[in-house]
Design a protein around this motif. Structure first.
Motif, PDB file in Angstrom:
ATOM      1  N   GLY A  55      74.102  43.359  48.325  1.00 36.86           N
ATOM      2  CA  GLY A  55      73.389  44.186  47.230  1.00 36.86           C
ATOM      3  C   GLY A  55      74.465  44.787  46.393  1.00 36.86           C
ATOM      4  N   ASP A  58      76.302  42.108  44.334  1.00 33.43           N
ATOM      5  CA  ASP A  58      75.559  41.595  43.305  1.00 33.43           C
ATOM      6  C   ASP A  58      75.225  40.063  43.550  1.00 33.43           C
ATOM      7  OD1 ASP A  58      73.668  41.414  41.353  1.00 33.43           O
ATOM      8  OD2 ASP A  58      75.194  41.009  39.782  1.00 33.43           O
ATOM      9  N   LEU A  61      70.106  35.938  45.401  1.00 35.59           N
ATOM     10  CA  LEU A  61      69.316  35.957  46.470  1.00 35.59           C
ATOM     11  C   LEU A  61      69.459  34.631  47.443  1.00 35.59           C
ATOM     12  CD1 LEU A  61      65.675  37.246  45.146  1.00 35.59           C
ATOM     13  CD2 LEU A  61      67.626  38.466  45.970  1.00 35.59           C
ATOM     14  N   TYR A  77      64.465  36.069  51.893  1.00 32.44           N
ATOM     15  CA  TYR A  77      63.587  35.614  50.360  1.00 32.44           C
ATOM     16  C   TYR A  77      62.926  34.509  50.533  1.00 32.44           C
ATOM     17  CZ  TYR A  77      66.717  39.794  49.407  1.00 32.44           C
ATOM     18  OH  TYR A  77      67.231  40.957  49.349  1.00 32.44           O
ATOM     19  N   GLY A 231      62.626  40.820  36.442  1.00 29.89           N
ATOM     20  CA  GLY A 231      63.101  42.116  36.742  1.00 29.89           C
ATOM     21  C   GLY A 231      63.807  42.198  38.325  1.00 29.89           C
ATOM     22  N   THR A 232      62.585  42.131  39.221  1.00 24.97           N
ATOM     23  CA  THR A 232      62.991  42.469  40.558  1.00 24.97           C
ATOM     24  C   THR A 232      62.436  41.323  41.336  1.00 24.97           C
ATOM     25  OG1 THR A 232      61.191  44.159  40.751  1.00 24.97           O
ATOM     26  CG2 THR A 232      63.379  44.830  40.209  1.00 24.97           C
ATOM     27  N   PRO A 233      62.616  40.169  41.415  1.00 25.28           N
ATOM     28  CA  PRO A 233      61.936  39.114  42.044  1.00 25.28           C
ATOM     29  C   PRO A 233      61.918  39.042  43.670  1.00 25.28           C
ATOM     30  CG  PRO A 233      63.710  38.353  41.045  1.00 25.28           C
ATOM     31  CD  PRO A 233      63.493  39.453  40.667  1.00 25.28           C
ATOM     32  N   ARG A 234      61.230  38.738  44.476  1.00 27.75           N
ATOM     33  CA  ARG A 234      61.545  38.847  45.867  1.00 27.75           C
ATOM     34  C   ARG A 234      61.518  37.342  46.229  1.00 27.75           C
ATOM     35  NH1 ARG A 234      63.564  42.875  48.566  1.00 27.75           N
ATOM     36  NH2 ARG A 234      62.316  42.278  50.156  1.00 27.75           N
ATOM     37  N   ALA A 239      63.972  34.208  40.913  1.00 26.06           N
ATOM     38  CA  ALA A 239      65.208  35.057  40.700  1.00 26.06           C
ATOM     39  C   ALA A 239      65.872  33.948  39.931  1.00 26.06           C
ATOM     40  CB  ALA A 239      65.833  35.575  41.852  1.00 26.06           C
TER      41      ALA A 239
END
Length: 265
Positions: A55, A58, A61, A77, A231-234, A239
């Motif tokens: 994280g 950066d 995923l 993921y 914005g915040t895909p899992r 992503a």
């Protein structure tokens, strides 16, 4: 070939982000000694530590999954095709955005710039391209800059080419994706106009945008593009998904696009 260890991957991503061990350790709130031991293989990081370091670096995923596997953990993921039944809500959202953008053209691409979806206006701008470039899977950068693609109809090709190549270089710096490295080499080898004296020159748009000026049967179009990501895909697929939306840069272009969209109904 020996698989990369978690230490190898951490060093690679740290170098890509131009961070020293000390800088990364401070950002991750761990000791430099502990980070050094992880990178050298003297210490095995926990799952939480791998994710914390990824994280702070950066890391995309897809590569976070690779780091987890290298450290002995299962990927976190999911990665499912956009047309997988489980992705139906996301696909509906993408299609709604693309269709809602009409009468302006819009498309969705994956991390390698492969076309995933488009609204009904986009194909009307691609007429005349060599059929092989339009066969699945369409790479939109190749289609744009290939001498048998859109390149002959791009009125500001030197400017647009410089803009796309710079975007691709920045993406490679961020991801280290080997496929993108090969794509960049291919695109750079295409014949094209000499580079601009100032490749950042965007004329009346003052550096905030680069217009695409395209010759079409209904007259020249001047288009501005924007890129949207989730914005915040899992999910890895989400992503890596990008929506490219084009807007008319002047009223003449707006009117011509409305005319094209009306003809497609």
């Amino acid at each position: 070939m020996k698989a990369a260890s978690i230490g190898d991957l951490l060093r690679e991503w740290r170098a890509r982000r131009h961070l020293s061990q000390m800088a990364l350790a401070m950002e991750a709130d761990i000791s430099q000694r502990h980070l050094s031991c992880i990178e050298s293989g003297k210490a095995a990081p926990s799952r939480e530590m791998v994710l914390r370091l990824a994280g702070r670096l950066d890391v995309p995923l897809r590569e976070r999954n690779a780091m987890l596997v290298a450290a002995g953990f299962a990927p976190l993921y999911a990665e499912r095709p956009l047309h997988d039944p489980a992705m139906a809500p996301a696909l509906r959202a993408v299609e709604a955005v693309l269709q809602g953008h009409e009468p302006w053209p819009a498309l969705a691409v994956d991390r390698h710039w492969q076309l995933l979806a488009a609204n009904r206006v986009l194909p009307m701008l691609l007429a005349g391209a060599e059929p092989g470039l339009l066969a699945p899977s369409v790479n939109v950068l190749r289609l744009s800059l290939h001498p048998q693609g859109l390149a002959p109809r791009i009125l500001n090709l030197a400017q647009w080419r410089a803009h796309l190549l710079e975007r691709l270089r920045l993406q490679i710096l961020a991801t280290g994706d080997a496929v993108l490295v090969e794509l960049l080499k291919e695109l750079q080898d295409y014949p094209g106009p000499a580079p601009l004296a100032d490749e950042a020159d965007t004329g009346a748009w003052g550096g905030i945008a680069v217009p695409l000026r395209l010759a079409t049967p209904v007259g020249p179009l001047s288009l501005l593009s924007t890129t949207t990501v989730f914005g915040t895909p899992r999910d890895v697929t989400l992503a890596e998904l990008a929506l490219e939306a084009f807007y008319p840069a002047d009223e003449a272009t707006a009117e011509r696009l409305r005319r094209l969209a009306a003809e497609s109904t």
